[in-house]
Every structure is written in structure tokens, then in C-alpha cells.
Design an enzyme around this catalytic site. Structure first.
Site: not given
Length: 677
Positions: A425, A484
Site C-alpha cells: 500500500d 478502495d
């Protein structure tokens, strides 16, 4: 010197290297077997009034010295002169120089018709040379009068925007230190009104994960260009005598048949250049299931539910390392938290593997929490010295300075535990000027070193979702986290446009909760399942809370995905140009056109009581196909369905593509899956 003609898959590139400066005379449709030297002589333009006194031509590195008053390719130094040019295996190398620098230009045309171009600048002076900017420009014809590129926000990435290309520059710049959620992604210039299946288009994508710019320009002189390059801050790249700066590759594609024609070239090229291990495993990620609630009993129960549904890879997300109980602390301290995991991750991983699944782990190596142990020990490793506001309560770790530490920590984790997958990430912008180039280069080197040491470990590029999806990082990763959001309505648009460039098997798409965690929108299970079917499929939902009926539907969906993924992850992606924007159709057709799966999707309220017919692009017009619905039946509002839906129908591909079939009356936010054999 001579005139070069590269040809492949219906694309031609013609470069005239006979003058002082090499010029690209043509980039587009195949010109066939032609005497390109004679043609080049015939294409010398007139000399317009109030201009330079020689015919103006756009060179490979246009500048003021040649009369080009648009944005130049090289923004410093004197005029360049052509030194040499050579061609071998559909690649042209051109050397140009002046008293300060030598520039090597590389143009490579793949067998799929993908044209890559980059420049390399070498310092020929006896002193340091700051690189002010070096970009790649390619000509586009006057017919390319409409532009398409993309913008977006967190959880709403790659939203298309169109505008006419008039005189002047339309420029998109990224200063995030990553492409960003508003990344232009792909700039397409085409005939006005071009669509997925129609219109000539020319497109460019910069294969770079740092700051960049990409633009289109139409000069009043008549020339048009697509250009791109790394966006460098003053003094960001300084070359010592003899050192070389290399631009990112500009990936360009031409299509005679709209946006799908771009995918027809890019997808097979990407699959050949960066092949994946197939089949792609079905994933369960724990983030929206448990967030930071890391408890062995809870996660063991979730792993059992995942295994029973048919999941093949179980990924433990954020919250496993020392002190990480929320998103405000501990980034950088990459040690398993022994208060939560007294025996380490071994009990969970052992259970996951006993249930027949691989294990994956979330990391965010490029970031650091201000109150972490690492920040206390190495405050000099915080990029920019900690100036400016935090973002998600974190700062950026200087990867170049912390390189050895990061490589050691990640290697220790991968050596101790049988980890098959890292979700990598990157949750904030850099926000420090002049650091993006070396930070991006250090990241590339770190990923390459890890892959060399642990070739069995797959890596997913996640950046607050889809803020780092580009073809520069793709050779170093195996999957993109597309966004997301798991809201299927938003995902339909995000996946539709991302897959113009990236094949679906590289794009993670997960089945979320009935109430989307990001938007709060409620969606039917069938719509969620159909949306997550086509890419690298997974689940981000606490299956232990699903009803028995929902669990049965999820298990059936996974089984269907496994049956279809040989098609979904190797086939040709197609999209229809539908007259009603509330109704969309996309699909995947086998390379031999014997098998296909389509999704008819309603993303709004249809404009008419009887919507337009379902037309299936990409079929063989002379073959017979049987069409039948599969998956969870969508919700409809109709007194009677079209009769063909009951038992399927067999018709020629020409009829199905041109005339189509009557559509059922789907309510908004529904999807009908149709399989053709």
C-alpha cells in the site's frame, strides 16, 4: 541516413532521418509496401507566409531552433543535430548531439502494434548539468480533434472527461509523487465522436509511477502532438560529466476501431511482456471484514468460511504489526505484534494453509508514523524532514535512505513466514518538492530486489486504492488494487475504464458487503457478484455474518468464476456503444471466438420503457451461438420477460452483433450475465 518504415499489426511509423533533425512523418494506419523515401519527398510542405524560410516539419525533438513554437521536447541547450540512425527488428535508434549533450532516441514497435518511445540524455560537458525537462512528442493528424482523458477522487478513480482539441495546449500534470486518484492515465486524441467500437484514435500513456505530465497540443501552424514526460522540479536530476538521464517509456497505440482497438493491442502486449501465473487465485482480504480487530479465533472462523466458499488466497490486512491498533501509529515498525500474536502469525498461517489456501499480508513500506519507533531512531529518514501536514496521520519514508532497513525487514518476514502475496500500500502523496524522481527509482529497485530474492511472492500495487496504476510499475507487480471502494455501481465505471489499458486479470475486484463500507449504498448480491466476476476476483466481506443462502450464492459464484476464468483472463475485452447511457454492456470473447461472457448492466434508470436491444460485439458473424443467462437472476420490473430468456436461443453472430436480442427490463443497479457458446 535514410527513411525508416516500421510496420506491425496494421500500424506504420515513418521516420525521415535524412536532414539535420529526424522527423516522424507518419504514425497511424499501415501504409503498406510503399517507397517511403519517394513518399517523404512528396510530403514536404509549403512555406507559409510570416514564418521560417524553409518548409516547417515537426522533428523527433522539436524546439525553437527549428521554428517549433509549441512546447519543446528538450528545454535547454542549443540546437541538436542528427549524428546517426539505425533500424533493427522494428526498432529505430537515433543519436543527436550538441556541445552540451547527446540524446539517444529509441522507437520500438511491437508485434501487436504498440509503439514505445523514450530518450536518453548524456552530459557531454565538463561540469554538472541539470536536466530541466526531456519529453517525448509524437504527431497526430488534424482529424484527431477530440480528446479523452481521466480524472477522479479517492474511490472514484479514472472518470472520463472529453473536450475538443483547439489551438493551444491541454496539459495534465501530477505532483503527487505517485500518479494519483486524478491521474490522466491515458490521453486519447481521435475523430470527434469516437467510441468503444468506432472512430480512429491515437493514445498515449506514460509508464512512470512518479510526477509526470501528459498533454495534447494543436499549433496554429497545423501540427498536432501528443506529448509526455517526467515532471522534474528544478535541480531534481543533475548529471555529472558522462552520466545519463533516461526518460520513462511513452506507450502509444493507434486504432482504426475506437477504444476497444486500443485494448486489442495493449492487452496482448502486456500479457506477453509481463505474463502472470494463471489461474489467478480467488482472494479473501480481511480489511472490510474485521479492520483492526485482529483476533486469532475471529480470523480462524473467517478463514474457515472462506475455504468453504472456495477461496484460494487469504490476505491479512492492516493491523498485524507492533502497536498498530488504528491508523494513527506504528508504520515503519514491521515486527509482528506479540501482544496480539504471542506465537507470531504461525498459528493463523498454519490454519489457512491446512484449509488449502495461500497466505498474503498487507504492508506499507514507503510510509512512517511520526510516533513510531523507527521515526524516533531515524528522524532523518522522514522525507522532507517532516515539513507540512501529515496525511492519514503518517509521513513518507525516504526509501533511498532507508533502503537497507526496508529490504532487511521485508526479507525477514518473507523468510520466516510462508507468505505468497504482499498487498503493498501507499496511502498518501509525497508533498515534498524535488523528491519524486529518486523516491520512485528507489521503489522500483526495492521491488526488483525483493522479486529476485523471493520469486514465488506476488505483489499487489495498492495506493489508497487505485492511485498508482501505471505501466511503469506493472513489470514489478502482479496485481493492481483498482479502487478502495467495493460499491458495485462505482466499480462498474472504474473497472470499465481502467481495463481499456490493463487486462482484467491484473485488476483486483472484490465482493463487498450488502451496504458498501465507503458509500453506504445498498446493493443486491447479484449485482455485486456480477461486478466482481470479470477481474482478479475476491471477497472483502465478513462471510461469517452472511446467511446460509448468501453463502450458497457466493460459493456458486466462485465455482462459476473458476469455470470461466480461463476465458475471462485470456480473452478479448469488448464494450458496446449503447444509445442509452443508463444501460451498458461489456464482455470477454475467446481469442478463437467460440466462447464469450457478457454483462448487461443498468447504472441508472433507462430512458425508455423498452430499452434498446442487447447487441453483442466481437463475435464471428458466420458462426452460430447459443445464448443463455447465468448467475443470480437480476431484479426486473416487467409483466413478462422476452421469451428467448427462458431456454436460451441459437442465432448467427451477425444477427447477435448487428440486430441483437430484446433486453429484459432491469431496474437500476442490476446486471444480467449472458454466456455464449
Amino acid at each position: 541516413m535514410t527513411v525508416f518504415h516500421l510496420r506491425a499489426a496494421g500500424t506504420s511509423l515513418v521516420l525521415d532521418a535524412r536532414g539535420v533533425a529526424p522527423s516522424i512523418l507518419h504514425w497511424g494506419s499501415d501504409l503498406g509496401d510503399v517507397d517511403v523515401a519517394a513518399w517523404a519527398d512528396a510530403t514536404v510542405p509549403a512555406v507559409p507566409p510570416s514564418s521560417i524560410d524553409v518548409p516547417p516539419q515537426l522533428s523527433l525533438l522539436p524546439s525553437l531552433f527549428e521554428g517549433w513554437s509549441g512546447r519543446p521536447a528538450l528545454t535547454a541547450g542549443g540546437p541538436l543535430r542528427l549524428v546517426s540512425a539505425s533500424e533493427q527488428n522494428r526498432a529505430i535508434c537515433v543519436r543527436s548531439e550538441n556541445s552540451d549533450a547527446e540524446v539517444l532516441s529509441e522507437l520500438k514497435l511491437s508485434s501487436e502494434g504498440v509503439l514505445r518511445v523514450r530518450h536518453s540524455l548524456t552530459n557531454r560537458t565538463g561540469a554538472d548539468l541539470a536536466v530541466p525537462g526531456l519529453d517525448v512528442l509524437l504527431p497526430i493528424p488534424a482529424e484527431a480533434a477530440e480528446l479523452l482523458d481521466f480524472t477522479g477522487l479517492w474511490c472514484h478513480e479514472r472518470q472520463p472527461q472529453r473536450l475538443p482539441l483547439r489551438h493551444g495546449v491541454w496539459s495534465r500534470e501530477s505532483r503527487h509523487g505517485r500518479p494519483g486518484h486524478d491521474d490522466a492515465f491515458l490521453m486519447v486524441a481521435g475523430e470527434p465522436g469516437f467510441g468503444f467500437r468506432t472512430g480512429r484514435v491515437w493514445a498515449a500513456h506514460l509508464a512512470w509511477s512518479g510526477d509526470k505530465r501528459i498533454w495534447a497540443e494543436r499549433s496554429a501552424l497545423g501540427y498536432g502532438v501528443l506529448g509526455a514526460g517526467e515532471l522534474l522540479a528544478p535541480g531534481e536530476v543533475v548529471l555529472r560529466p558522462g552520466e545519463t538521464y533516461e526518460t520513462p517509456w511513452l506507450i502509444t497505440v493507434h486504432s482504426e476501431h475506437g477504444l476497444d482497438g486500443l485494448s486489442d493491442r495493449l492487452h496482448p502486449w502486456i500479457r506477453r511482456m509481463t505474463p502472470l501465473k494463471l489461474p489467478r487465485p480467488v482472494v479473501l482480504n480481511t480489511w472490510e471484514a474485521v479492520y483492526f480487530d485482529h483476533d486469532l479465533a475471529v480470523l480462524t472462523e473467517l478463514a474457515d468460511a472462506a475455504a468453504e466458499a472456495g477461496v484460494e488466497r487469504f490476505v491479512l490486512d492492516d493491523g498485524w504489526f507492533t502497536g498498530r491498533r488504528d491508523d494513527k501509529r506504528a508504520l515503519g515498525d514491521w515486527f509482528v505484534d506479540d501482544t496480539v500474536w504471542p506465537e507470531g502469525l504461525h498459528p493463523l498461517i498454519s490454519h489457512v494453509r491446512q484449509r488449502g489456501m495461500e497466505f498474503g499480508l498487507w504492508v506499507e513500506p514507503e510510509m512512517i508514523s511520526p510516533e513510531s519507533r523507527l521515526a524516533a531512531e531515524h528522524p532523518d529518514w522522514i522525507l522532507g524532514g517532516g515539513a507540512g501536514p501529515t496525511w492519514r496521520h503518517q509521513r513518507v519514508l525516504d526509501v533511498e535512505k532507508a533502503y537497507d532497513h526496508l529490504l532487511e525487514r521485508l526479507s525477514a518476514l518473507l523468510a520466516e513466514y510462508p507468505i505468497a502475496f504482499l498487498k503493498w500500500d501507499h496511502n498518501r502523496d509525497l508533498l515534498t518538492p524535488g523528491d519524486a524522481h529518486r523516491q520512485t527509482r528507489a521503489l522500483y529497485r526495492l521491488l526488483a530486489d525483493l522479486r529476485m530474492a523471493f520469486p514465488h511472492v506476488e505483489i499487489e500495487s495498492c495506493a489508497s486504492g487505485g492511485a498508482r496504476i501505471d505501466l511503469g510499475i506493472l513489470p514489478l507487480v502482479d496485481r493492481f488494487w483498482t479502487s478502495d471502494t467495493n460499491d458495485p455501481l462505482d466499480r462498474q465505471s472504474i473497472q470499465r475504464w481502467t481495463s481499456v489499458v490493463v487486462p482484467p486479470e491484473y485488476l483486483g475486484g472484490h465482493l463487498g458487503d450488502g451496504v458498501a463500507h465507503v458509500t453506504g449504498r445498498t446493493s443486491a448480491l447479484g449485482f455485486r457478484l456480477a461486478t466482481a466476476l470479470f477481474g482478479s476476483a475476491g471477497i472483502e466481506w465478513n462471510l461469517t455474518r452472511a446467511s446460509p443462502a448468501e453463502k450458497a450464492d457466493v460459493a456458486a459464484w466462485i465455482a462459476e468464476h473458476k469455470r470461466l476464468r480461463p476465458l475471462l483472463h485470456t480473452g478479448r475485452v469488448v464494450r458496446a456503444d449503447t444509445p442509452d447511457p443508463a444501460q451498458q454492456l461489456h464482455g470477454v470473447v475467446a481469442q478463437d471466438r467460440t466462447h464469450a461472457v457478457y454483462a448487461l448492466v443498468t447504472v441508472g434508470t433507462p430512458a425508455a420503457a423498452l430499452p434498446p436491444p442487447i447487441r453483442f460485439p466481437g463475435l464471428d458473424p458466420d458462426r452460430l451461438y447459443t445464448v443463455r443467462p447465468i448467475g443470480v437472476a437480476p431484479r426486473v420490473v416487467q409483466d413478462a420477460p422476452p421469451p428467448w430468456l427462458a431456454n436460451g436461443v441459437t442465432l448467427p453472430g451477425r444477427i447477435l452483433s448487428e440486430a441483437g436480442l430484446p433486453a429484459p427490463l432491469l431496474v437500476p443497479d442490476q446486471a444480467l450475465l449472458l454466456e455464449l457458446n
